[in-house]
Enzyme design. Structure first.
Site, short mmCIF file in Angstrom:
data_model
loop_
_atom_site.label_atom_id
_atom_site.label_comp_id
_atom_site.label_asym_id
_atom_site.label_seq_id
_atom_site.Cartn_x
_atom_site.Cartn_y
_atom_site.Cartn_z
N LYS A 15 13.05 -31.57 -24.49
CA LYS A 15 11.74 -31.38 -23.87
C LYS A 15 11.41 -32.56 -22.97
O LYS A 15 11.55 -33.71 -23.40
CB LYS A 15 10.66 -31.25 -24.95
CG LYS A 15 10.89 -30.06 -25.88
CD LYS A 15 9.93 -28.97 -25.60
CE LYS A 15 8.92 -28.92 -26.71
NZ LYS A 15 7.88 -27.96 -26.53
N LYS A 25 13.98 -24.48 -19.94
CA LYS A 25 13.17 -23.91 -21.02
C LYS A 25 11.89 -23.39 -20.39
O LYS A 25 11.05 -24.17 -19.92
CB LYS A 25 12.88 -24.97 -22.08
CG LYS A 25 12.27 -24.40 -23.33
CD LYS A 25 12.25 -25.46 -24.43
CE LYS A 25 11.78 -24.91 -25.75
NZ LYS A 25 10.50 -24.23 -25.73
N PHE A 81 0.83 -1.20 0.00
CA PHE A 81 0.00 0.00 0.00
C PHE A 81 0.88 1.26 0.00
O PHE A 81 0.67 2.19 -0.78
CB PHE A 81 -0.93 -0.01 1.21
CG PHE A 81 -1.81 1.21 1.30
CD1 PHE A 81 -2.86 1.37 0.42
CD2 PHE A 81 -1.58 2.19 2.26
CE1 PHE A 81 -3.67 2.50 0.48
CE2 PHE A 81 -2.38 3.31 2.33
CZ PHE A 81 -3.43 3.47 1.44
N PHE A 138 3.90 1.47 -0.97
CA PHE A 138 4.59 1.52 -2.27
C PHE A 138 3.68 2.15 -3.33
O PHE A 138 4.08 3.04 -4.07
CB PHE A 138 5.02 0.12 -2.69
CG PHE A 138 5.83 0.08 -3.95
CD1 PHE A 138 7.19 0.34 -3.92
CD2 PHE A 138 5.22 -0.20 -5.16
CE1 PHE A 138 7.94 0.32 -5.10
CE2 PHE A 138 5.97 -0.21 -6.34
CZ PHE A 138 7.33 0.05 -6.30
N ASP A 139 2.42 1.68 -3.36
CA ASP A 139 1.47 2.22 -4.33
C ASP A 139 1.24 3.71 -4.12
O ASP A 139 1.03 4.46 -5.06
CB ASP A 139 0.12 1.48 -4.24
CG ASP A 139 0.23 0.08 -4.82
OD1 ASP A 139 1.23 -0.19 -5.51
OD2 ASP A 139 -0.66 -0.75 -4.54
N GLU A 156 11.98 -14.57 -21.85
CA GLU A 156 10.65 -15.16 -21.86
C GLU A 156 9.73 -14.39 -20.91
O GLU A 156 10.06 -14.24 -19.73
CB GLU A 156 10.79 -16.62 -21.39
CG GLU A 156 9.75 -17.54 -21.91
CD GLU A 156 9.95 -17.93 -23.37
OE1 GLU A 156 10.91 -17.45 -24.02
OE2 GLU A 156 9.13 -18.70 -23.87
N CYS A 166 -27.16 -22.74 -16.19
CA CYS A 166 -28.47 -23.04 -15.62
C CYS A 166 -29.08 -21.71 -15.21
O CYS A 166 -28.51 -21.00 -14.39
CB CYS A 166 -28.35 -23.95 -14.40
SG CYS A 166 -29.88 -23.98 -13.45
S1 IVH Z 1 17.47 -19.43 -26.25
C1 IVH Z 1 18.16 -18.91 -31.05
N1 IVH Z 1 16.84 -20.07 -23.82
O1 IVH Z 1 12.10 -21.49 -26.48
C2 IVH Z 1 17.17 -19.28 -30.01
N2 IVH Z 1 15.09 -19.99 -25.43
O2 IVH Z 1 11.99 -23.15 -29.01
C3 IVH Z 1 17.53 -18.68 -28.70
N3 IVH Z 1 12.86 -20.47 -24.49
O3 IVH Z 1 11.85 -18.97 -28.88
C4 IVH Z 1 16.58 -19.06 -27.66
N4 IVH Z 1 13.52 -20.79 -22.43
O4 IVH Z 1 10.93 -18.49 -26.54
C5 IVH Z 1 16.38 -19.88 -25.08
N5 IVH Z 1 16.44 -20.60 -21.60
C6 IVH Z 1 15.99 -20.39 -22.84
C7 IVH Z 1 14.63 -20.50 -23.15
C8 IVH Z 1 14.21 -20.31 -24.48
C9 IVH Z 1 12.49 -20.74 -23.25
C10 IVH Z 1 11.95 -20.39 -25.65
C11 IVH Z 1 12.15 -19.17 -26.52
C12 IVH Z 1 12.45 -19.71 -27.88
C13 IVH Z 1 11.90 -21.09 -27.81
C14 IVH Z 1 12.65 -21.96 -28.78
#
Ligand code: IVH
Length: 669
Positions: free
Chosen positions: A313, A116, A35, A37-38, A174, A425
């Site tokens: 993956k 990822k 609060f 902070f806001d 990301e 409903c």
């Molecule tokens: S490096 C040249 N690092 O995965 C590509 N990408 O399938 C450089 N992503 O478009 C990307 N975590 O949106 C990189 N630690 C990470 C990542 C990451 C998620 C996503 C990113 C990219 C996609 C590729």
């Protein structure tokens, strides 16, 4: 206040806000409440409105939004945004390693592993240390500049404080909604009777494309960075780049690791397979990168992706089990949610018996038949989902599942509004789960906060015929409660005390508690402060409602219809008689001046120095009133660029003064 005084205050406020932001986002510590902070932000925002020329390009007020972008400009990426080759198996990863070794002619090399992150990729451009563009991936060659929305991400530096940053550079990363932010957003959707979002990544993606950055700011997007680009970076390895951007104040997930060889990479992958579920955001794999940048260059790119990196993956844990049936749940608003009843099966540490099917479209998409074997998956989310049917095991005699036509609880014929995925409903007043759901909503912490009452007790009270509406709670007697299962002297006393204490909950919370569709916590606060009492609010017609902050057509209509209903009117009268707060005790912040006292304004078009909401705030802060439509009583129409011709014509006909942005500023002097 003079301009130099304002300048000094603005600088002090920015320093303070940045200090607390840093503390929170970089060091995970707090010294002041949200609060407070806001309030600092609010004060800064007020000063910037009064002295627009003093607003700095990296002002933290940009975090709270205020920009409407109709069309995001399309921008060509300086370096194309490629994707990564995917693999699901250690063997393929080893093949990748072999290709790398070959491409580097036997030179030694190291890997750098990161998780990822399952979000939306973004490319951020900085010039002279200031964030100037935030571009989505788009088709990889050109994306959309969603900078106003990107600026709401609090963990992103709007300006780099470190010395010696290159004049121009780009960082990529990301954008995501954390699991917590996503949960909170869905709770808010439930609170206003809207459909919940199915997954965090798509929601983050949709959020980044929203036109109103104030809405975006509320959703609390976040961002991890993992890639530095630019001509003058002077780094030899990816590791150095990552350390560098961390130093510059970017948020980097502390899950990365440098690995000497592919076996260490495989160990890293293994070590995160389960642990990743404890992270604050969804992840779906590991990105393996060659650490040395010269070697990256040597390996180069294919048409689609770099040869120096690969994404491993994780397989989503999935299992096939029998669909025994579909049941249907009815929520507080009457929305029907189908649920898959499954042959119990063990998956990722728990036994799964049920999975959400969302709505009729999803059942049709999956082409479900009762008796099918279906694949069930558990992502990061707690509720498992049915991903597909195992067609190899389908019994051809099975018929497609038929969606119910009548409410499973009260038998009323279901309805489906155009453009809505859910069936409803319509038997609001007589359908058990809707009634119980409304009372559960009423007593929740954010509302009347009666924590001595839970859903099971409410169901009992309803089934005994003691409580049908929230107002009935206030008529409960000791002997009524003693009839409930498990209630003795002390628990009864607690419950009655809880109900009694709720009578002092402020009007804002009461307004949220009564559950008007589309009126969530924030809107309830704005309405309560604007209209001050239930009398004013219930007497307001749609036009007047539209004049309140945060209120658009949908909310205005919903509030208006709610108070027209005779049953709701009786309920409000009973609640009022019971002693609930129906007047706001909120004190308006002091006005900056009274120069616009008694004057009314309509704002139309777009402006050079202000967003429309900013203009509205300025008018109110100086004692004026903002109206939504031109009438004979109106004092001024503030005309920006591209103002609708109908408004101008009407104002001219009614002899309303039409003034420019500059003339408006002159009024303030
Ligand atoms: S490096 C040249 N690092 O995965 C590509 N990408 O399938 C450089 N992503 O478009 C990307 N975590 O949106 C990189 N630690 C990470 C990542 C990451 C998620 C996503 C990113 C990219 C996609 C590729």
């Amino acid at each position: 206040m003079t301009s130099p005084e304002a300048k000094k205050q603005i600088h002090e406020l920015i320093d303070k806000i940045n200090y607390h932001s840093d503390l929170y986002y970089q060091k995970n510590k707090t010294e002041i409440s949200d609060f407070e902070f806001d309030q600092l932000l609010e004060k800064l925002s007020q000063l910037e409105k009064e002295f627009p020329e003093l607003k700095l390009p990296d002002s933290p007020t940009q975090r709270v939004g205020g920009t409407i972008t109709k069309d995001f400009p399309s921008v060509v990426h300086q370096y194309p945004m490629l994707s990564l080759a995917n693999t699901y198996s250690p063997e393929e990863l080893k093949d990748f390693d072999t290709r790398v070794a070959k491409g580097l002619d036997g030179e030694p090399y190291e890997y750098f592993c990161e998780l990822k992150f399952d979000g939306v990729s973004i490319s951020l451009k900085y010039e002279n240390g200031i964030l100037i563009k935030g571009i989505t991936r788009g088709d990889g060659v050109r994306g959309d500049d969603v900078i106003a929305n990107v600026k709401t991400i609090r963990s992103l530096p709007l300006k780099i404080k470190s010395k010696n940053v290159p004049a121009q550079f780009e960082v990529r990363g990301e954008v995501f909604l954390s699991k917590e932010a996503f949960k909170k957003l869905n709770k808010e959707q439930e609170d206003i009777g809207e459909e919940t979002y199915a997954n965090a990544r798509n929601t983050a993606s949709g959020t980044l494309k929203m036109q109103d950055s104030t809405e975006v700011a509320k959703r609390k997007l976040d961002c991890y960075l993992y890639y530095l680009l630019g001509e003058e970076n002077n780094t030899q390895t990816h590791e150095e780049s990552i350390k560098k951007i961390e130093l510059w104040g970017f948020q980097v997930s502390q899950t990365y690791k440098k690995c000497k060889n592919i076996d260490e990479v495989l160990k890293y992958i293994d070590s995160w397979e389960k642990k990743r579920n404890e992270l604050p955001l969804e992840t779906d794999g590991v990105v393996v990168k060659i650490n040395n940048l010269r070697q990256q260059e040597q390996l180069g790119f294919t048409a689609k992706s770099p040869r120096w990196a690969i994404a491993y993956k994780y397989k989503a844990e999935s299992i096939s089990t029998r669909l025994n049936g579909i049941t249907y749940q009815v929520g507080r608003t009457g929305a029907v949610t189908p649920v898959a009843e499954l042959e119990p099966v063990f998956l990722a540490g728990t036994t799964v018996k049920r999975a959400s099917l969302h709505n009729a479209n999803e059942i049709a998409r999956l082409d479900l038949r009762i008796g099918d074997f279906v694949f069930v998956e558990k992502g990061g989310e707690i509720i498992p989902k049915v991903t597909s049917v195992d067609l190899s095991r389908r019994d051809e005699k099975l018929k497609p599942a038929q969606y119910i036509t009548h409410c499973p609880e009260c038998g009323t014929k279901l309805i489906r509004h155009e453009e809505e995925a859910n069936h409803y409903c319509p038997n609001e007043k007589g359908c058990r789960p809707q009634i119980i759901g409304r009372i559960v909503h009423f007593i929740q912490r954010k509302a009347m906060d009666i924590d001595s009452l839970g859903e099971r007790t409410i169901a009992q009270l309803y089934d005994l015929g003691l409580v049908k509406t929230p107002a009935d709670l206030y008529d409960l007697k000791k002997e009524d409660i003693m009839r409930l299962e498990g209630f003795k002297e002390l628990s009864t006393k607690n419950l009655l005390q809880g109900i009694e204490a709720s009578k002092s909950v402020p009007f804002e919370a009461v307004l949220f508690a009564i559950g008007i569709r589309f009126v969530g916590k924030t809107v309830a606060e704005k309405l309560a402060r604007y209209f001050k009492s239930i009398e004013n609010l219930s007497a307001a017609h749609a036009e007047q409602l539209l004049e309140a902050p945060e209120v658009g057509e949908k909310i205005a209509q919903s509030v208006f219809v709610f108070f027209q209903d005779k049953g709701n009117q009786r309920e409000m009268a009973r609640l009022k008689k019971a002693g609930l707060q129906f007047e706001s005790s909120f004190k308006e912040p002091e006005k900056l001046s009274h120069v616009l006292q008694g004057k009314s304004f309509v704002i139309s078009g777009t402006f050079q120095n202000y967003e429309r909401d900013q203009l509205k705030d300025i008018i109110v802060a100086h004692g004026g009133k903002v109206l939504s439509s031109v009438s004979g009583k109106l004092d001024y129409l503030v005309a920006g660029d591209n103002m609708g011709p109908a408004k101008r014509e009407k104002a001219e006909k009614l002899n309303v003064k039409i003034i420019s942005e500059q003339a408006f500023e002159a009024l303030l002097k």
